[in-house]
Structure formats: C-alpha cells, structure tokens
Design a protein around this motif. Sequence first.
Motif, mmCIF file in Angstrom:
data_model
loop_
_atom_site.group_PDB
_atom_site.id
_atom_site.type_symbol
_atom_site.label_atom_id
_atom_site.label_comp_id
_atom_site.label_asym_id
_atom_site.label_seq_id
_atom_site.Cartn_x
_atom_site.Cartn_y
_atom_site.Cartn_z
ATOM 1 N N UNK A 242 0.599 -0.843 -0.543
ATOM 2 C CA UNK A 242 -0.449 -0.408 0.514
ATOM 3 C C UNK A 242 1.011 1.264 0.326
ATOM 4 N N UNK A 243 2.546 0.628 0.221
ATOM 5 C CA UNK A 243 3.373 2.317 0.370
ATOM 6 C C UNK A 243 3.645 2.433 -0.714
ATOM 7 N N UNK A 244 4.366 1.153 -0.989
ATOM 8 C CA UNK A 244 5.554 1.762 -2.172
ATOM 9 C C UNK A 244 4.770 1.343 -3.073
ATOM 10 N N UNK A 245 4.108 1.958 -4.033
ATOM 11 C CA UNK A 245 3.205 1.648 -5.236
ATOM 12 C C UNK A 245 3.264 2.385 -6.215
ATOM 13 N N UNK A 246 3.130 2.081 -7.012
ATOM 14 C CA UNK A 246 2.870 3.155 -8.583
ATOM 15 C C UNK A 246 1.517 2.755 -9.061
ATOM 16 N N UNK A 247 0.552 1.819 -9.936
ATOM 17 C CA UNK A 247 -0.320 1.253 -10.045
ATOM 18 C C UNK A 247 -0.976 0.307 -9.197
ATOM 19 N N UNK A 248 -0.495 -0.913 -9.212
ATOM 20 C CA UNK A 248 -0.420 -1.736 -8.522
ATOM 21 C C UNK A 248 -0.667 -2.406 -6.830
ATOM 22 N N UNK A 249 0.869 -2.434 -6.706
ATOM 23 C CA UNK A 249 1.859 -2.489 -5.665
ATOM 24 C C UNK A 249 2.425 -3.880 -5.763
ATOM 25 N N UNK A 250 3.082 -4.224 -7.003
ATOM 26 C CA UNK A 250 2.818 -5.724 -7.199
ATOM 27 C C UNK A 250 4.559 -5.542 -7.241
ATOM 28 N N UNK A 251 5.394 -4.312 -7.555
ATOM 29 C CA UNK A 251 6.730 -4.090 -7.459
ATOM 30 C C UNK A 251 7.097 -3.513 -5.882
ATOM 31 N N UNK B 232 0.222 -11.152 -11.610
ATOM 32 C CA UNK B 232 0.147 -10.746 -9.949
ATOM 33 C C UNK B 232 -0.429 -10.201 -9.248
ATOM 34 N N UNK B 233 -0.606 -9.065 -10.204
ATOM 35 C CA UNK B 233 -1.552 -8.136 -9.291
ATOM 36 C C UNK B 233 -3.399 -8.540 -9.278
ATOM 37 N N UNK B 234 -3.813 -9.924 -10.093
ATOM 38 C CA UNK B 234 -4.921 -9.971 -9.677
ATOM 39 C C UNK B 234 -4.753 -11.030 -8.714
ATOM 40 N N UNK B 235 -3.679 -12.179 -8.643
ATOM 41 C CA UNK B 235 -3.640 -13.272 -7.440
ATOM 42 C C UNK B 235 -3.065 -13.017 -6.011
ATOM 43 N N UNK B 236 -1.996 -11.562 -6.521
ATOM 44 C CA UNK B 236 -1.772 -11.461 -5.174
ATOM 45 C C UNK B 236 -2.486 -10.141 -4.200
ATOM 46 N N UNK B 237 -2.550 -10.494 -2.649
ATOM 47 C CA UNK B 237 -3.984 -9.898 -2.085
ATOM 48 C C UNK B 237 -3.030 -8.446 -1.604
ATOM 49 N N UNK B 238 -4.005 -7.501 -1.414
ATOM 50 C CA UNK B 238 -3.285 -6.375 -0.397
ATOM 51 C C UNK B 238 -2.904 -6.623 0.491
ATOM 52 N N UNK B 239 -1.857 -5.694 0.949
ATOM 53 C CA UNK B 239 -2.175 -5.265 1.912
ATOM 54 C C UNK B 239 -2.924 -5.364 3.085
#
Length: 63
Positions: free
Chosen positions: A9-18, A53-60
């Motif tokens: 949630x903190x280090x995100x540009x688009x979806x936070x995956x990277x 990865x944006x679809x399958x990795x849950x949000x923090x």
Amino acid sequence: MANKLRRSRDNRWIAGVCGGIAEYFGLSPKIVRIICALLIMVYGSGLMLYIILAIFIPKEAAR
C-alpha cells in the motif's frame, strides 16, 4: 510470524506488485521496478505477468 507476499500500500505506482515483491525479498522497490520494466520491454510477457500477479497477490491489510 512468517513474511507473506502482499501487494504494497505504501510502495505502489500502479497496483503495488513491485513494491510488495521488494518488501518480501528485502530489496529496493526501484530495483524491482527496473527489472519489471526490462521484462516488459524485452520480452513483452512481463506485462502479462504483472497483471496476473496483481490479480492473485492479495492487498496488504490497512494499518
């Protein structure tokens, strides 16, 4: 407690995956973003991988 892979949630540009991958492995988000950008430019499949990865990795969880 084990470190879990989550979209940042903190280090995100688009979806936070990277940002989430960088936090999981203890790397700088800039390095992970550069690697992701290179994969997108060179192979083209990096964009598809990012979307998956944006679809399958849950949000923090919210703090």
